[in-house]
Design a protein around this motif. Structure first.
Motif, PDB file in Angstrom:
ATOM      1  N   SER A 238       0.806  -1.220   0.000  1.00 38.90           N
ATOM      2  CA  SER A 238       0.000   0.000   0.000  1.00 38.90           C
ATOM      3  C   SER A 238       0.836   1.265   0.000  1.00 38.90           C
ATOM      4  O   SER A 238       0.394   2.302  -0.498  1.00 38.90           O
ATOM      5  CB  SER A 238      -0.887   0.013   1.247  1.00 38.90           C
ATOM      6  N   GLY A 239       2.063   1.208   0.574  1.00 41.27           N
ATOM      7  CA  GLY A 239       2.757   2.452   0.868  1.00 41.27           C
ATOM      8  C   GLY A 239       2.057   3.156   2.009  1.00 41.27           C
ATOM      9  O   GLY A 239       1.357   2.537   2.821  1.00 41.27           O
ATOM     10  N   ASP A 240       2.215   4.474   2.097  1.00 45.82           N
ATOM     11  CA  ASP A 240       1.677   5.234   3.226  1.00 45.82           C
ATOM     12  C   ASP A 240       0.164   5.104   3.337  1.00 45.82           C
ATOM     13  O   ASP A 240      -0.572   5.275   2.360  1.00 45.82           O
ATOM     14  CB  ASP A 240       2.023   6.720   3.070  1.00 45.82           C
ATOM     15  N   VAL A 241      -0.294   4.810   4.546  1.00 46.70           N
ATOM     16  CA  VAL A 241      -1.716   4.869   4.886  1.00 46.70           C
ATOM     17  C   VAL A 241      -1.820   5.536   6.253  1.00 46.70           C
ATOM     18  O   VAL A 241      -0.826   5.684   6.968  1.00 46.70           O
ATOM     19  CB  VAL A 241      -2.372   3.469   4.938  1.00 46.70           C
ATOM     20  N   ASP A 242      -3.025   5.949   6.627  1.00 51.11           N
ATOM     21  CA  ASP A 242      -3.258   6.479   7.965  1.00 51.11           C
ATOM     22  C   ASP A 242      -2.844   5.416   8.993  1.00 51.11           C
ATOM     23  O   ASP A 242      -3.324   4.279   8.946  1.00 51.11           O
ATOM     24  CB  ASP A 242      -4.747   6.797   8.110  1.00 51.11           C
ATOM     25  N   PRO A 243      -1.945   5.744   9.931  1.00 50.03           N
ATOM     26  CA  PRO A 243      -1.519   4.733  10.906  1.00 50.03           C
ATOM     27  C   PRO A 243      -2.675   4.146  11.713  1.00 50.03           C
ATOM     28  O   PRO A 243      -2.579   3.018  12.202  1.00 50.03           O
ATOM     29  CB  PRO A 243      -0.561   5.504  11.823  1.00 50.03           C
ATOM     30  N   ASN A 244      -3.768   4.881  11.848  1.00 48.47           N
ATOM     31  CA  ASN A 244      -4.906   4.380  12.614  1.00 48.47           C
ATOM     32  C   ASN A 244      -5.769   3.413  11.812  1.00 48.47           C
ATOM     33  O   ASN A 244      -6.788   2.923  12.314  1.00 48.47           O
ATOM     34  CB  ASN A 244      -5.762   5.539  13.124  1.00 48.47           C
TER      35      ASN A 244
END
Length: 398
Positions: A238-244
């Motif tokens: 995915s690469g960057d996603v919302d950490p939450n």
């Protein structure tokens, strides 16, 4: 006497990539892949010049496959090996450059295994097997993370409590360092600069993707972090996603951590966006036919790449050029053009004809007049590993 020979080995959990390199040569004497090890389908493929061959090795483990390599290496080596160079994915903070492998180095690689559980244990299996088979030759470790150890703390630290960094090593490490370093050095030579000089943005684009800001042969920032999941959209990652997102999926769907890790590493990226494939070649063909998912995947991939590259300019005092490499970066004019179209604020502009007409596998420039350099440079991580291995042997005290 002939130039020195280095055998480069890159071990996965069930595979071994190898290449026999002669010092100063641009092409390997022989290269190949042993795959599906420890299964009935295990086999060895190799190429020497234009000749390609395959040999079945049913049930072979790493040591058996490496032993099968011995006569092949002997056929193409006109002198003893000077070194065996190993790719190791994660060196943690232990290693800032290539290292001669001894028991202490092996222990340090093992200590970094929790940071790369799919990679370092496999690398260790290959190293130990190779040291038994090639027991009279120095072995070197070249770390994906080592090149990025020049990043300053403001680039590699997460905004997390100090003890997680000090006690658990939670920080940004970066990967693909061998490739980023190789292509930036080649770019300096291509533009008539001293080797290793210049201020570069690099984009290594394959099934795994990362970007990097490089100044005079030093990585100042990069897109990957603690693990190779952070950063750009990739084939299945995915690469960057919302950490939450972890907490959200757990609360909404009841998913546990292994399920979410599998989603983000194996079901996302180009595959997840398109619903079709993780292969950019397939997606480009589908895009031409009007496939909405493929088109979305390409657009997100290019925008996120451009956003990363623009952000990395904060690390540089100037921009001498942008470099595309890796299977996608080297072979996709569409991805290069769409990415650069988002970077007009940096003065970057692609020459459409040069971009389309650049022969596959060839280095070249594709910028319009007045634009900073935009280069396409085929990566050669095996050559970089061989060069760094020999440089280590030549270092004082080695």
């Amino acid at each position: 006497m002939s130039s020195r020979l280095v055998l480069v080995i890159n071990c996965g959990s069930s595979s071994i990539k190898f290449a026999l390199r002669r010092e100063g040569d641009s092409q390997p004497l022989i290269s190949g892949l042993a795959e599906q090890l420890e299964s009935p389908s295990a086999c060895l493929h190799w190429k020497a010049g234009s000749l390609k061959q395959t040999r079945e090795l049913p049930g072979a483990d790493h040591q058996t496959a490496l032993t099968a390599l011995l006569p092949l290496i002997g056929e193409h080596a006109d002198q003893p090996l000077s070194a065996v160079g190993h790719r190791v994915v994660h060196g943690g903070e232990h290693f800032t450059g290539a290292s001669l492998i001894d028991e202490q180095v092996l222990q340090a690689i093992e200590a970094s295994a929790p940071l790369a559980p799919l990679h370092n244990p496999a690398n260790l299996i290959g190293i130990r097997a190779a040291m038994l088979v090639f027991d009279q030759v120095p072995h070197t470790a070249i770390f994906d993370t080592a090149f990025h150890q020049s990043m300053p703390p403001h680039a590699y630290r997460y905004a997390l409590p100090e003890n997680l960094y000090r006690e658990q090593g939670v920080r940004r490490y970066g990967f693909h360092g061998t490739s980023h370093r190789y292509v930036s050095r080649q770019a300096s030579l291509l533009l008539g600069k001293p080797s290793g000089s210049g201020a570069w943005l690099t984009a290594h684009l394959g099934n795994g993707c990362s970007s990097c800001a490089i100044l005079d042969d030093h990585s100042l920032d990069t897109s990957m972090g603690l693990t190779p999941l952070e950063g750009l959209v990739m084939g299945t990652r995915s690469g960057d996603v919302d950490p939450n997102l972890y907490a959200h999926l757990h609360r909404a769907l009841g998913w546990d951590i292994p399920r979410i890790e599998n989603l983000l590493n194996r079901e996302s990226g180009l595959l997840g966006l398109s619903g079709l494939s993780n292969d950019m070649r397939t997606l480009e063909e589908a895009h031409k036919q009007g496939h909405a998912g493929a088109t979305l995947a390409i657009e997100v991939f290019c925008y996120r790449l451009a956003r990363s590259l623009a952000g990395l300019t904060a690390a540089l005092p100037r921009l001498d050029g942008l470099i595309f490499t890796g299977g996608i970066g080297e072979n996709s004019p569409l991805i290069r053009a769409k990415t650069v179209a988002h970077l007009q604020v940096l003065g970057l502009s692609v020459d459409p004809a040069a971009n389309q007409q650049l022969p596959r596998g060839q280095a070249g420039q594709i910028q319009q007049a007045g634009s900073p350099a935009i280069l396409v440079i085929p990566t050669d991580e095996e050559r970089q590993i061989a060069d760094e291995s020999l440089a280590l042997l030549d270092a004082p005290g080695a």
